[in-house]
Design an enzyme around this catalytic site. Structure first.
Site, PDB file in Angstrom:
ATOM      1  N   ARG A  73       3.124  -3.507   4.639  1.00  0.00           N
ATOM      2  CA  ARG A  73       3.531  -3.696   3.246  1.00  0.00           C
ATOM      3  C   ARG A  73       4.323  -4.989   3.068  1.00  0.00           C
ATOM      4  NH1 ARG A  73       4.134   1.860   0.556  1.00  0.00           N
ATOM      5  NH2 ARG A  73       5.473   2.514   2.237  1.00  0.00           N
ATOM      6  N   VAL A  82      -1.984  -0.750  -5.482  1.00  0.00           N
ATOM      7  CA  VAL A  82      -2.359  -0.356  -4.119  1.00  0.00           C
ATOM      8  C   VAL A  82      -1.160  -0.358  -3.171  1.00  0.00           C
ATOM      9  CG1 VAL A  82      -4.727  -1.166  -4.421  1.00  0.00           C
ATOM     10  CG2 VAL A  82      -3.030  -2.710  -3.461  1.00  0.00           C
ATOM     11  N   GLU A  83      -1.358   0.191  -2.006  1.00  0.00           N
ATOM     12  CA  GLU A  83      -0.319   0.305  -0.953  1.00  0.00           C
ATOM     13  C   GLU A  83       0.967   0.929  -1.484  1.00  0.00           C
ATOM     14  OE1 GLU A  83       0.321  -3.028   1.620  1.00  0.00           O
ATOM     15  OE2 GLU A  83      -1.773  -3.081   2.229  1.00  0.00           O
ATOM     16  N   GLY A  84       0.812   1.958  -2.317  1.00  0.00           N
ATOM     17  CA  GLY A  84       1.970   2.609  -2.929  1.00  0.00           C
ATOM     18  C   GLY A  84       2.200   1.996  -4.291  1.00  0.00           C
TER      19      GLY A  84
END
Ligand SMILES: Cc1cc2nc3c(=O)[nH]c(=O)nc-3n(C[C@H](O)[C@H](O)[C@H](O)COP(=O)(O)OP(=O)(O)OC[C@H]3O[C@@H](n4cnc5c(N)ncnc54)[C@H](O)[C@@H]3O)c2cc1C
Length: 839
Positions: free
Chosen positions: A385, A507-509
């Protein structure tokens, strides 16, 4: 008067004892001395033998009780054991998946901020941007060449897919295997190099960076490299590195988005036939959507929940989340058609399967890694992240700044470049700040990852902060460009970013979740010096061991809380004049001081929030969101100072540092103030108001004049503008839409004096500027400008006409191809009727 003196003495002694984290007996002695001084009449101005009345006697009793807490047995019985029971009740319950998320990353500078007394040497010890000669050559060579090849209109509009020549180029040059080690045929680049390479591509095309980013982030490549069996490594990694396999990673499904751990995709351990032999394997059913690269993938990384009802593998029935690698052409695997995410061209779509049998050794890491999927994902995400999205968001902000500063200086209205108008200066100054701060934090964070850290809290805040700042930067760039940004076409260099900003946000949380749930709630547990130890202690099944551990952590926590309260109050009373400053701050002392002070205030409020909310932390998201913002601002401004030092303290950048720090501290204060004003406990609310804001607000937004100064720097071609936009793709080709801006800007600056002369001549009526009139020739004839100035102005005029031009199309050219086919809302997987609402 005597009472005032007593109060002053009490406050002074308490502040000193609290800040030095005195033990109970030291407190008793310190307060005892003040009590004795009072009883001996020192505060009344005439000393005498102590006069101990009834209240005096009670005071000594209380002090004796306080001092006795230094005796371990007394402390335990009187305080620690009751607290142990109470804390067991109020501390947040940690689920298995949360526990794995908590265990996943490392703590670093985030813990320094939570400590209230950041050790600046730790931040300074993080290496500056360092690339190997090979990495630098790759950034300046193949990456530059890839950027030059990209025709974003062809990708976004004409073809609506990634052209074959782009795929071939990235595969041939190893772009898809940057994180795969050299040993396995990849490039083995550092996190810093990957971040810069991704950023450069992102500055040219958010579509193209996606196809490079996904294989280099959470997915088959990284998971095999870290957890794969030797066989999987030897087989897949060289193939992935060369692009012989295109990977995708399938986690999200229609019912499991942010809450991915509750997925309904399941596998049962069973025996079945594979390549003519009976083997132990898994029968899988799944339904995934939004999967990037899915429609082009040859290798599907699939996350599912595994059960072993017949206990073939062991005693456990519910084994947990597991990740397997499945060839896309394996019987039963359905690779769906394409989603159309924000009109993007990168491949993205659903995939599903029903009762698909795979051998157990397709699990990443083999049989021994069944049930380890969530831990693996969290570990990779803790570092990942920090790289992919912050890199592209940083490069995006730099690109927005580069084009907007050029355009605003070229575009003239009311006889002036629009950059000179104060209204336009505001968004331009924000762009300067976004580009400087994002890059500062990107570089520091990527260096942390390069040296082996997996900073889970910092990576979460980086993900949401940088992508939010990019969203603002794109909107500012649009406003500055006006209609030129809105009309799409081959010459529009802003639309792709505008369209794809929501992808990075989601995306990615998704950002709301990452801000309100992950950054602070997880950060408080991970980065707080005592909280996690207390949680572990109360959850320890061995209650004796748990109590011992709790005693140590709890006593440390009490001293820490008192130190925060007294330290914050002291620094707020003294306006931070005595707050910690590192050596060789060279003019940055005031900012370091205010950051140290801010960190004390943050530590105090964060600590009290956790103590007050306990298990309610996860639902009080308006508070946790604000605290995530407060934490982020301290981190980002700290990175700004580090960047300035790492860059060799260029004098010209001081104004940008001052501007960014003032705004960051102001936003920090707003976030903290919002938290305090909405604190659920009224007593704590009042206490915090007194401790944190004894004189009201501390920080104000950067002054307008400073904003004007940094905009002048950024709109002038040269060193500062180049440093602000370093390592993005910059074209100087007048046939490229962004290259044209660069070429025109240089000419506009050169022609500025001549332009002023013409403006004066127009205002005084010597020259008329209408269509059909050659006013430059008229000005030359009138002697307003010289012949060479006339030539230059002609050139500027022609170039400017091209810069401000927008594309136009015949209606049929604009008919989207997808209107020719019937839309399909569902994908018929696992009993869902076509048309079922999947999005
Ligand atoms: C273009 C694109 C590419 C993608 N690529 C992939 C991929 O390659 N592989 C893959 O597995 N997935 C992929 N995803 C899926 C992506 O990870 C999810 O979209 C994301 O996790 C959010 O899930 P959702 O869209 O279902 O939103 P939801 O979970 O429905 O969330 C809706 C909103 O509620 C908020 N929210 C949800 N829960 C909470 C909470 N507890 N507290 C506060 N706020 C909350 C979210 O922040 C969000 O704003 C992709 C998505 C897109 C759009």
């Amino acid at each position: 008067m005597a009472l005032i003196l007593l109060l002053i003495a009490l406050v002074a002694v308490s502040l000193a004892l609290g800040m030095w984290r005195a033990s109970p007996w030291q407190w008793a002695v310190g307060l005892g001395i003040v009590t004795l001084a009072w009883q001996c009449g020192f505060f009344h101005g005439h000393a005498h033998w102590p006069h101990v009345g009834f209240f005096g006697f009670l005071t000594w009793l209380a002090l004796a009780a306080l001092g006795s807490l230094s005796v371990a047995e007394v402390r335990r019985r009187a305080v620690v054991q009751p607290a142990f029971k109470m804390v067991r009740g109020i501390l947040p319950k940690v689920s298995d998946t949360e526990q794995q998320a908590l265990d996943a990353g490392t703590v670093g500078f985030d813990a320094e901020i939570f400590s209230g007394t950041p050790d600046w040497t730790k931040l300074r010890a993080i290496p500056p941007i360092v690339l190997t000669p090979e990495e630098r050559a790759f950034l300046d060579g193949p990456t530059e060449e890839l950027c030059r090849m990209i025709d974003h209109w062809q990708i976004r509009h004409s073809e609506r897919r990634m052209p074959k020549e782009i795929w071939d180029f990235v595969k041939a040059h190893g772009f898809l295997g940057m994180l795969i080690s050299k040993e396995h045929g990849g490039l083995g680049f550092s996190a810093q190099a990957q971040s810069l390479i991704l950023g450069k591509i992102a500055s040219r095309s958010p579509d193209v960076v996606t196809i490079v980013m996904v294989p280099n982030s959470l997915g088959p490549g990284e998971l095999i490299e870290k957890y794969g069996t030797d066989e999987q490594k030897h087989h897949f990694l060289p193939r992935l590195a060369q692009g012989l396999e295109v990977p995708c990673f399938s986690l999200t499904g229609p019912t499991s988005g942010s809450d991915a751990a509750t997925m309904r995709d399941i596998g049962y351990v069973t025996k079945g036939e594979h390549e003519g032999r009976e083997v132990v394997g898994i029968r899988l059913s799944w339904d995934k959507r939004y999967i990037t690269l899915g429609p082009e993938a040859t290798l599907v990384g699939l996350a599912f929940r595994l059960f072993d009802p017949d206990k073939i593998l062991g005693d456990k029935e519910d084994i947990g989340i597991t990740v397997a690698l499945i060839p896309a052409n394996h019987p039963g695997v359905n690779i769906g058609r394409r989603h159309l995410p924000s009109g993007a061209a990168f491949p993205n779509g659903p995939n599903w399967g029903t009762d698909v049998f795979i051998p157990i050794d397709w699990v990443i890491g083999g049989e021994k890694m069944v049930g380890q999927g969530w831990r693996m994902l969290m570990e990779c995400l803790a570092a990942g992240r920090a790289i992919s999205l912050p890199s592209s968001a940083t490069a995006g902000a730099k690109a927005m700044l580069r084009v907007s500063t050029a355009y605003a200086r070229i575009r003239r209205q009311f006889g002036l470049p629009v950059a000179r108008m104060e209204g336009v200066e505001e968004p331009l100054a924000r762009l300067v700040e976004a580009a400087y701060v994002n890059e500062a934090a990107r570089a520091v964070t990527a260096s942390m990852v390069s040296r082996g850290e997996r900073p889970s809290v910092i990576s979460a805040l980086m993900k949401y902060q940088t992508t939010e700042r990019l969203r603002r930067a794109v909107n500012d760039a649009f406003d500055i460009h006006g209609g030129r940004a809105i009309c799409d076409g081959p010459s529009n260099y802003l639309q792709a970013a505008y369209q794809l900003v929501p992808v990075g946000i989601t995306v990615e949380g998704a950002n709301i979740l990452t801000r309100t749930l992950i950054t602070f709630a997880q950060g408080a547990l991970r980065s707080h010096p005592y909280l996690y130890k207390e949680v572990q202690a109360v959850q320890d099944p061995d209650s004796k061991k748990g109590l011992d551990a709790f005693d140590e952590a709890f006593c440390g926590h009490i001293a820490f809380s008192i130190a925060n309260a007294t330290g914050a109050f002291f620094h707020n009373l003294t306006l931070g004049l005595f707050a910690e400053v590192p050596e060789r701050a060279q003019g940055l002392e005031p900012i370091y001081r205010q950051l140290s002070r801010a960190s004390r205030n943050f530590a105090l409020v964060a600590d009290l929030t956790v103590a007050t909310l306990g298990g309610g932390l996860k639902v009080k998201q308006k508070l946790t969101g604000r605290l995530a913002d407060a934490l982020s601002e301290i981190y980002l401004v700290s990175c700004v100072l580090k960047r300035f030092e790492d860059d060799g303290r260029p004098e010209a950048d001081r104004a940008i540092v001052a501007f960014s720090a003032a705004n960051g501290l102001h936003r920090f204060e707003e976030a903290l103030r919002g938290t305090i004003e909405n604190f659920p406990n009224p007593v704590a609310r009042v206490l915090l108001r007194v401790l944190v804001f004894p004189f009201g607000r501390h920080y104000y937004p950067a002054p307008d004049e400073l904003g004007s100064k940094i905009v002048r720097l950024a709109t002038t071609p040269g060193e500062v503008r180049d440093r602000l936009t370093r390592d993005i793709y910059i074209s100087n080709d007048p046939d490229d839409a962004t290259g044209l801006l660069e070429v025109t800007l240089a000419k506009v600056v050169a022609a500025e004096e001549a332009e002023k002369k013409i403006e004066r001549a127009i205002r005084s009526g010597i020259v008329r500027r209408y269509h059909g009139i050659d006013w430059i020739a008229a000005a030359a004839d009138a002697g307003t400008i010289t012949e060479s100035e006339a030539l230059l102005l002609k050139e500027v005029e022609a170039l400017t006409a091209r810069v401000i031009a927008v594309d136009h199309f015949a209606t049929e050219e604009l008919m989207p191809n997808y209107r020719k086919v019937a839309p399909n809302l569902g994908h018929n997987s696992r009993g869902l009727a076509a048309g079922a609402n999947q999005s």
